[in-house]
Design a protein around this motif. Structure first.
Motif, PDB file in Angstrom:
ATOM      1  N   GLY A 190       0.766  -1.236   0.000  1.00 45.15           N
ATOM      2  CA  GLY A 190       0.000   0.000   0.000  1.00 45.15           C
ATOM      3  C   GLY A 190       0.795   1.282   0.000  1.00 45.15           C
ATOM      4  N   GLY A 191       2.114   1.229  -0.296  1.00 44.33           N
ATOM      5  CA  GLY A 191       2.891   2.458  -0.423  1.00 44.33           C
ATOM      6  C   GLY A 191       2.573   3.143  -1.734  1.00 44.33           C
ATOM      7  N   GLU A 192       2.961   4.426  -1.870  1.00 43.19           N
ATOM      8  CA  GLU A 192       2.709   5.104  -3.135  1.00 43.19           C
ATOM      9  C   GLU A 192       3.578   4.484  -4.222  1.00 43.19           C
ATOM     10  OE1 GLU A 192       3.878   6.904  -0.416  1.00 43.19           O
ATOM     11  OE2 GLU A 192       2.890   8.869  -0.320  1.00 43.19           O
ATOM     12  N   ARG A 220       6.820   6.348  -4.576  1.00 42.88           N
ATOM     13  CA  ARG A 220       7.775   5.995  -3.529  1.00 42.88           C
ATOM     14  C   ARG A 220       8.506   4.697  -3.902  1.00 42.88           C
ATOM     15  NH1 ARG A 220       8.020   7.090   1.887  1.00 42.88           N
ATOM     16  NH2 ARG A 220       5.942   7.996   1.909  1.00 42.88           N
ATOM     17  N   ILE A 273      16.990   4.463  -5.974  1.00 44.29           N
ATOM     18  CA  ILE A 273      18.031   4.849  -5.012  1.00 44.29           C
ATOM     19  C   ILE A 273      18.881   3.636  -4.636  1.00 44.29           C
ATOM     20  CG2 ILE A 273      18.411   5.588  -2.639  1.00 44.29           C
ATOM     21  CD1 ILE A 273      16.012   7.449  -2.975  1.00 44.29           C
ATOM     22  N   ILE A 301      -3.806  -3.193   2.910  1.00 46.93           N
ATOM     23  CA  ILE A 301      -2.734  -2.270   3.260  1.00 46.93           C
ATOM     24  C   ILE A 301      -2.052  -2.735   4.544  1.00 46.93           C
ATOM     25  CG2 ILE A 301      -2.271   0.095   3.963  1.00 46.93           C
ATOM     26  CD1 ILE A 301      -4.587   0.957   2.228  1.00 46.93           C
ATOM     27  N   ARG A 302      -0.709  -2.796   4.528  1.00 49.85           N
ATOM     28  CA  ARG A 302       0.045  -3.119   5.746  1.00 49.85           C
ATOM     29  C   ARG A 302       1.122  -2.056   5.917  1.00 49.85           C
ATOM     30  NH1 ARG A 302       0.286  -8.643   4.126  1.00 49.85           N
ATOM     31  NH2 ARG A 302      -1.308  -9.849   5.176  1.00 49.85           N
ATOM     32  N   LEU A 303       0.790  -1.023   6.691  1.00 52.99           N
ATOM     33  CA  LEU A 303       1.685   0.124   6.737  1.00 52.99           C
ATOM     34  C   LEU A 303       2.984  -0.159   7.470  1.00 52.99           C
ATOM     35  CD1 LEU A 303      -0.976   2.871   7.180  1.00 52.99           C
ATOM     36  CD2 LEU A 303       0.424   2.463   5.206  1.00 52.99           C
ATOM     37  N   SER A 304       2.986  -1.140   8.398  1.00 48.99           N
ATOM     38  CA  SER A 304       4.232  -1.387   9.129  1.00 48.99           C
ATOM     39  C   SER A 304       5.323  -1.865   8.170  1.00 48.99           C
ATOM     40  CB  SER A 304       4.005  -2.416  10.226  1.00 48.99           C
ATOM     41  OG  SER A 304       3.573  -3.627   9.667  1.00 48.99           O
ATOM     42  N   GLU A 328       6.671   1.080   6.187  1.00 50.28           N
ATOM     43  CA  GLU A 328       7.580   1.882   7.007  1.00 50.28           C
ATOM     44  C   GLU A 328       8.936   1.193   7.141  1.00 50.28           C
ATOM     45  OE1 GLU A 328       6.087   3.060  10.820  1.00 50.28           O
ATOM     46  OE2 GLU A 328       8.110   3.577  11.490  1.00 50.28           O
ATOM     47  N   ASN A 354      10.899   1.410   3.956  1.00 48.61           N
ATOM     48  CA  ASN A 354      11.390   2.766   3.792  1.00 48.61           C
ATOM     49  C   ASN A 354      12.650   2.972   4.636  1.00 48.61           C
ATOM     50  OD1 ASN A 354      10.593   5.313   2.493  1.00 48.61           O
ATOM     51  ND2 ASN A 354      10.648   6.074   4.601  1.00 48.61           N
ATOM     52  N   ARG A 380      16.578   3.703   3.473  1.00 47.91           N
ATOM     53  CA  ARG A 380      17.387   4.799   4.003  1.00 47.91           C
ATOM     54  C   ARG A 380      18.719   4.315   4.534  1.00 47.91           C
ATOM     55  NH1 ARG A 380      13.948   8.920   7.060  1.00 47.91           N
ATOM     56  NH2 ARG A 380      12.560   9.007   5.318  1.00 47.91           N
ATOM     57  N   ALA A 408      20.956   3.749   1.672  1.00 46.29           N
ATOM     58  CA  ALA A 408      21.469   4.989   1.097  1.00 46.29           C
ATOM     59  C   ALA A 408      22.521   5.625   2.004  1.00 46.29           C
ATOM     60  CB  ALA A 408      20.324   5.969   0.853  1.00 46.29           C
ATOM     61  N   ASP A 409      22.433   5.370   3.317  1.00 42.74           N
ATOM     62  CA  ASP A 409      23.409   5.927   4.258  1.00 42.74           C
ATOM     63  C   ASP A 409      24.617   5.012   4.438  1.00 42.74           C
ATOM     64  OD1 ASP A 409      21.798   8.012   4.584  1.00 42.74           O
ATOM     65  OD2 ASP A 409      21.056   7.500   6.579  1.00 42.74           O
ATOM     66  N   PHE A 455      -4.977  -1.422   9.554  1.00 43.98           N
ATOM     67  CA  PHE A 455      -3.980  -1.190   8.513  1.00 43.98           C
ATOM     68  C   PHE A 455      -2.596  -1.597   8.987  1.00 43.98           C
ATOM     69  CE2 PHE A 455      -6.751   2.278   6.510  1.00 43.98           C
ATOM     70  CZ  PHE A 455      -7.268   1.364   5.629  1.00 43.98           C
ATOM     71  N   ASP A 456      -2.523  -2.237  10.142  1.00 44.73           N
ATOM     72  CA  ASP A 456      -1.273  -2.809  10.621  1.00 44.73           C
ATOM     73  C   ASP A 456      -0.185  -1.753  10.844  1.00 44.73           C
ATOM     74  OD1 ASP A 456       0.308  -4.832  11.452  1.00 44.73           O
ATOM     75  OD2 ASP A 456       1.050  -5.328   9.474  1.00 44.73           O
ATOM     76  N   VAL A 457      -0.558  -0.635  11.447  1.00 45.35           N
ATOM     77  CA  VAL A 457       0.423   0.392  11.787  1.00 45.35           C
ATOM     78  C   VAL A 457       1.192  -0.083  13.020  1.00 45.35           C
ATOM     79  CG1 VAL A 457       0.606   2.748  12.672  1.00 45.35           C
ATOM     80  CG2 VAL A 457      -0.961   2.245  10.825  1.00 45.35           C
ATOM     81  N   PRO A 458       2.511   0.166  13.089  1.00 41.32           N
ATOM     82  CA  PRO A 458       3.257  -0.241  14.283  1.00 41.32           C
ATOM     83  C   PRO A 458       2.634   0.369  15.541  1.00 41.32           C
ATOM     84  CG  PRO A 458       4.731   0.593  12.596  1.00 41.32           C
ATOM     85  CD  PRO A 458       3.351   0.779  12.086  1.00 41.32           C
ATOM     86  N   PRO A 505       7.564   7.292   7.284  1.00 40.40           N
ATOM     87  CA  PRO A 505       6.954   7.851   6.076  1.00 40.40           C
ATOM     88  C   PRO A 505       5.587   8.464   6.388  1.00 40.40           C
ATOM     89  CG  PRO A 505       7.083   5.461   5.951  1.00 40.40           C
ATOM     90  CD  PRO A 505       7.812   5.854   7.171  1.00 40.40           C
ATOM     91  N   ILE A 521       2.951   8.608   4.788  1.00 39.88           N
ATOM     92  CA  ILE A 521       1.779   7.847   4.336  1.00 39.88           C
ATOM     93  C   ILE A 521       1.158   7.061   5.484  1.00 39.88           C
ATOM     94  CG2 ILE A 521       3.193   5.889   3.588  1.00 39.88           C
ATOM     95  CD1 ILE A 521       1.242   5.371   1.407  1.00 39.88           C
ATOM     96  N   ARG A 570      13.540  11.788   0.674  1.00 37.58           N
ATOM     97  CA  ARG A 570      13.878  10.462   0.197  1.00 37.58           C
ATOM     98  C   ARG A 570      15.275  10.387  -0.383  1.00 37.58           C
ATOM     99  NH1 ARG A 570       8.520   9.820  -2.909  1.00 37.58           N
ATOM    100  NH2 ARG A 570       7.172  10.269  -1.148  1.00 37.58           N
ATOM    101  N   GLY A 590      20.920  12.078   2.526  1.00 39.01           N
ATOM    102  CA  GLY A 590      21.927  11.112   2.897  1.00 39.01           C
ATOM    103  C   GLY A 590      22.487  10.373   1.702  1.00 39.01           C
TER     104      GLY A 590
END
Lengths: 259, 153
Positions: free
Chosen positions: A21-23, A26, A33, A76-79, A82, A85, A89, A92-93, B24-27, B80, B82, B149, B152
């Motif tokens: 469910g990310g954009e 993104r 990247i 959608i599974r936002l965890s 995240e 993402n 990062r 990239a670091d 939505f399974d947010v932490p 993020p 979103i 995004r 870094g």
């Protein structure tokens, strides 16, 4: 790590973001990247809501490689979004070798979602709250709590084992919600059938995917917008079918045609 | 609507949004912030609808407000945006509208179906526009030194 494994890793990350469910933008950016960081030459990706097409140039510059990946339209599974993402990062670091990144990506894509009972309870609470926002009274909210939880209990506990298709799962889920609402109202809990039903099916309504689809249209991503729009319309149709069927059934029972 | 009823409604929006954040399974550590985002959106919607008498303008303002809020929270929590946005817009999205559109179509009440469908479309457009407006604000407003995004890199 070989070139092929790196290419697979990049696509795995992109797939995870799109699927959970990310954009779309993104996902493409993250893949580019990570690919640039791990030295994949000339990496290009094209992603839509249910697929990713990516190509890269081999290190010696003689061959192009291309991979087509199908992504299923899933909840959608936002965890996971995240976590992926965060992974991109740290890549990239420079805090992550390709091997570590692959291990992490595989772990994230298999990460457990919230417990079944927890989500059933959450669906009930959500139904009750939205019933209140639709101007329902306290009794309506209580009825919406029970019928919303019942429908979600079916989706979480029964459907994965016995109902193979998404379509019939939504129809039966809406039927259970509407039938429970009629039953509770018949038993004297709640005043307005309409408000109880809309509250109890609210967790299943495709409001978010509809909004995402219009947002994709406005951002010129017409293909993804269209896929999500049709998905939202089909879901809404299923819910309406389910509720309609359940109310017919209830009327038959009330009139004594069945019992 | 009285202030007391409004407060109850905002509380219901916060709890409801938090509940959908679980779906939505947010932490777990972000669920409270998701709920607050939804509450902010509904508060702006209620106030704007009361003073401007228009559901569409109120939806637009609420969408801008909660998208700004979720971007600020994204910076604060290093997550993020979103995550907060998807949960926060749940109070505004016309889930009921699209369902009624299909339902009236099945019942053969075409006029009501079309009216509900257009209403749903307009509200969705307002939310999407609001999000896009909020996302076109410069990153520096939210404490990012560079675009998030590519930072870094």
């Amino acid at each position: 790590m070989t070139e092929k494994e790196l290419f697979d890793l990049v696509i795995l990350i992109g797939e995870g973001i799109v699927e959970n469910g990310g954009e779309i933008s993104r996902a493409t950016e993250t893949m580019e990247i990570v690919a640039a960081h791990y030295g994949i030459r000339d990496f290009k990706a094209f992603a839509i809501a249910n697929g990713i097409f990516a190509s890269a140039l081999s290190a010696d510059g003689t061959n192009y490689s291309c991979k087509i990946t199908c992504v299923s339209l899933s909840p959608i599974r936002l965890s996971r979004v995240e976590a992926l993402n965060g992974l991109s990062r740290s890549v990239a670091d420079d805090r992550c070798t390709p091997e570590e990144a692959r291990e992490q990506a595989v772990r994230i894509c298999g990460m457990d979602s919230a417990g079944k009972w927890k989500s059933i309870l959450a669906a009930g609470v959500g139904s009750a709250c939205f019933c209140y926002l639709f101007a329902g009274g306290a009794a309506d909210c209580a009825a919406a709590f029970f019928s919303g939880s019942a429908a979600y209990a079916f989706i979480k506990l029964v459907a994965p084992r016995f109902v193979p298709s998404n379509l019939s799962m939504q129809i039966i889920g809406a039927m259970i919600a509407a039938f429970m609402s009629c039953l509770l109202l018949g038993l004297g809990l709640g005043n307005s059938l309409n408000r109880v039903i809309i509250g109890s099916i609210f967790p299943m309504t495709p409001g978010v995917s509809l909004t995402n689809s219009i947002r994709n249209f406005l951002e010129n991503d017409y293909l993804t917008g269209l896929i999500r729009l049709v998905d939202a319309l089909v879901t809404a149709g299923c819910l309406a079918c389910g509720v309609g069927l359940a109310m017919q059934l209830w009327n038959l029972i009330i009139q004594g045609a069945i019992l | 609507m009285t202030v007391r009823m409004g407060a109850f409604q905002v509380a219901a929006a916060v709890i409801g949004t938090a509940a959908f954040a679980v779906l939505f399974d947010v932490p777990p550590k972000r669920i409270l912030f998701c709920g607050l985002t939804g509450g902010v959106g509904w508060l702006i919607y209620l106030v704007a609808r009361h003073y401007l008498q228009s559901a569409y303008t109120a939806t637009l303002l609420a969408a801008i407000g909660l998208a700004v809020c979720s971007r600020a929270l994204a910076t604060l929590c290093k997550a993020p945006s979103i995550v907060f946005l998807i949960c926060g817009i749940f109070t505004l999205v016309p889930g009921a509208g699209i369902y009624y559109t299909a339902y009236y179509m099945l019942l053969g009440k075409n006029a009501q179906s079309v009216a509900n469908g257009l209403d749903t479309l307009k509200i969705t457009l307002m939310i999407a526009l609001g999000i896009i407006i909020a996302y076109s604000l410069p990153h520096s407003l939210f404490g990012w030194k560079k675009s998030p995004r590519t930072s870094g890199k």
